[in-house]
Design a protein around this motif. Structure first.
Motif, PDB file in Angstrom:
ATOM      1  N   ASP A 167     -14.621  10.389  -6.956  1.00  0.00           N
ATOM      2  CA  ASP A 167     -13.883  11.346  -7.797  1.00  0.00           C
ATOM      3  C   ASP A 167     -12.689  10.686  -8.470  1.00  0.00           C
ATOM      4  O   ASP A 167     -12.419  10.895  -9.659  1.00  0.00           O
ATOM      5  N   PHE A 168     -11.947   9.884  -7.672  1.00  0.00           N
ATOM      6  CA  PHE A 168     -10.732   9.261  -8.186  1.00  0.00           C
ATOM      7  C   PHE A 168     -11.069   8.244  -9.271  1.00  0.00           C
ATOM      8  O   PHE A 168     -10.312   8.077 -10.237  1.00  0.00           O
ATOM      9  N   VAL A 169     -12.188   7.572  -9.106  1.00  0.00           N
ATOM     10  CA  VAL A 169     -12.627   6.592 -10.099  1.00  0.00           C
ATOM     11  C   VAL A 169     -12.887   7.279 -11.437  1.00  0.00           C
ATOM     12  O   VAL A 169     -12.427   6.825 -12.498  1.00  0.00           O
ATOM     13  N   ILE A 215       0.847  -1.194   0.000  1.00  0.00           N
ATOM     14  CA  ILE A 215       0.000   0.000   0.000  1.00  0.00           C
ATOM     15  C   ILE A 215       0.880   1.240   0.000  1.00  0.00           C
ATOM     16  O   ILE A 215       1.746   1.412   0.872  1.00  0.00           O
ATOM     17  N   GLN A 216       0.660   2.126  -0.961  1.00  0.00           N
ATOM     18  CA  GLN A 216       1.432   3.357  -1.089  1.00  0.00           C
ATOM     19  C   GLN A 216       0.531   4.579  -0.894  1.00  0.00           C
ATOM     20  O   GLN A 216      -0.523   4.679  -1.528  1.00  0.00           O
ATOM     21  N   ALA A 217       0.952   5.473  -0.011  1.00  0.00           N
ATOM     22  CA  ALA A 217       0.244   6.739   0.183  1.00  0.00           C
ATOM     23  C   ALA A 217       0.758   7.729  -0.855  1.00  0.00           C
ATOM     24  O   ALA A 217       1.947   8.037  -0.899  1.00  0.00           O
ATOM     25  N   ALA A 218      -0.136   8.213  -1.715  1.00  0.00           N
ATOM     26  CA  ALA A 218       0.302   8.988  -2.878  1.00  0.00           C
ATOM     27  C   ALA A 218      -0.270  10.398  -2.947  1.00  0.00           C
ATOM     28  O   ALA A 218      -0.006  11.127  -3.901  1.00  0.00           O
ATOM     29  N   GLY A 219      -1.078  10.789  -1.954  1.00  0.00           N
ATOM     30  CA  GLY A 219      -1.665  12.126  -1.993  1.00  0.00           C
ATOM     31  C   GLY A 219      -2.956  12.145  -2.783  1.00  0.00           C
ATOM     32  O   GLY A 219      -3.284  11.199  -3.503  1.00  0.00           O
ATOM     33  N   PRO A 220      -3.733  13.243  -2.685  1.00  0.00           N
ATOM     34  CA  PRO A 220      -5.050  13.313  -3.321  1.00  0.00           C
ATOM     35  C   PRO A 220      -5.025  13.272  -4.840  1.00  0.00           C
ATOM     36  O   PRO A 220      -6.019  12.919  -5.469  1.00  0.00           O
TER      37      PRO A 220
END
Length: 328
Positions: free
Chosen positions: A186-188, A161-166
């Motif tokens: 939104d990301f979808v 799992i990588q935290a990548a920002g909004p």
């Protein structure tokens, strides 16, 4: 004498208007990400259409670093109100942070897990050994992902799992640098617009976390109930506008956020995802379902995602959601 009295009355009237204009309460509202995202449309529309002003509030939005950070800032007294996901008080209250939900925007969960359809990932179990992106490790969608993995018998060590920002959460996924992502509708839509063959993990496999919530500190609820009530009422009016007419709401949103000019159709598509998957079937807008909240609480505790069980009554209040006409 008549002229003197008339002038005095005008001056008094002018002062009355001035004092009335100055009486609006300044409110800092913390959001878990920058306030230019369609995810925050109920709030942005409420401000654009003057709904906060009608409640005598002057609301300023400030971005924090995820929903858990919002809760911490509210608990520390840096703001009275803010937004996250309904699960968030379960996570932070166990650590002594005095915040609770005062409204939840929908009866569905806001977390979606999207995969690249070309990679034939059809279930949560298929994510084993894969790379996933999330907005941050302090955002509640991350915890909802962990709960979804546990529900499928997987652990955090089974995936990367990588935290990548909004922005990075969907951009890395779109660039095929991750196999899946966990995030909001939104990301979808952003990934779909970039050309990815997006496939959603079936909702029945996703942990039944909650929709976006409005949180307030215990202090604000006790000592500033008018502010909390005003924020809730106004925001729910923005949500109701989206449900009633996604196309018109998209136009209002784009007016408020000109960066989306020319992308009205994309915004409308995003809103329809919210209406279908998140806002749907909430009998009373904003009302928190204690049974669902309790189920989420028990799962987080039983799976060790949170270390201590908080009292259910400490996690929420529906005192600002009184009737079916609460958003009128």
């Amino acid at each position: 004498m008549f002229k003197s009295v008339f002038k005095t009355s005008l001056v008094a009237l002018g002062l009355g208007f001035a004092l009335g204009a100055q009486a609006a309460t300044d409110v800092t509202y913390l959001l878990p990400a920058p306030p230019n995202s369609p995810a925050f449309a109920p709030w942005i529309i409420a401000k654009e259409k003057g709904y906060y002003g009608q409640q005598n509030l002057n609301v300023t939005f400030i971005a924090a670093k995820g929903g858990v950070d919002v809760a911490k800032q509210i608990g520390a007294g840096n703001a009275m109100v803010g937004g996250a996901i309904g699960d968030t008080p379960i996570i932070v209250r166990a650590n002594g942070i005095p915040v609770r939900d005062v409204a939840v925007l929908g009866a569905g969960g806001v977390t979606m897990i999207a995969t690249d359809g070309d990679k034939k990932i059809n279930s949560i179990k298929d994510l084993k050994g894969k790379t996933l992106t999330v907005m941050s490790y302090s955002d509640t969608t991350y915890y909802a992902l962990l709960a979804s993995l546990r529900k499928a018998g997987l652990d955090i060590t089974d995936v990367n799992i990588q935290a990548a920002g909004p922005a990075g959460v969907w951009q890395l996924f779109s660039a095929k640098k991750s196999d899946a992502m966990a995030g909001v509708p939104d990301f979808v839509v952003n990934a779909e617009e970039s050309g990815v063959n997006v496939q959603l993990i079936p909702q029945d496999q996703i942990f039944e976390s909650m929709a976006q919530s409005i949180m307030a500190s215990d202090d604000a609820i006790k000592n500033h109930p008018d502010v909390v009530r005003g924020v809730v009422q106004a925001t729910l009016k923005g949500m109701r506008d989206i449900i009633a007419d996604p196309k018109a709401a998209a136009a209002t949103f784009v007016k408020a956020v000109p960066a989306y000019a020319g992308k009205e159709a994309m915004v409308e598509k995003t809103f329809k995802l919210y209406v279908e998957h998140v806002y749907a079937n909430q009998a009373v807008l904003g009302k928190i379902d204690p049974v669902r909240l309790d189920n989420v609480r028990q799962f987080y505790v039983n799976e060790g995602i949170v270390s201590r069980e908080s009292k259910l009554d400490d996690l929420y209040t529906n005192q600002f959601i009184e009737t079916t006409t609460a958003t009128q």
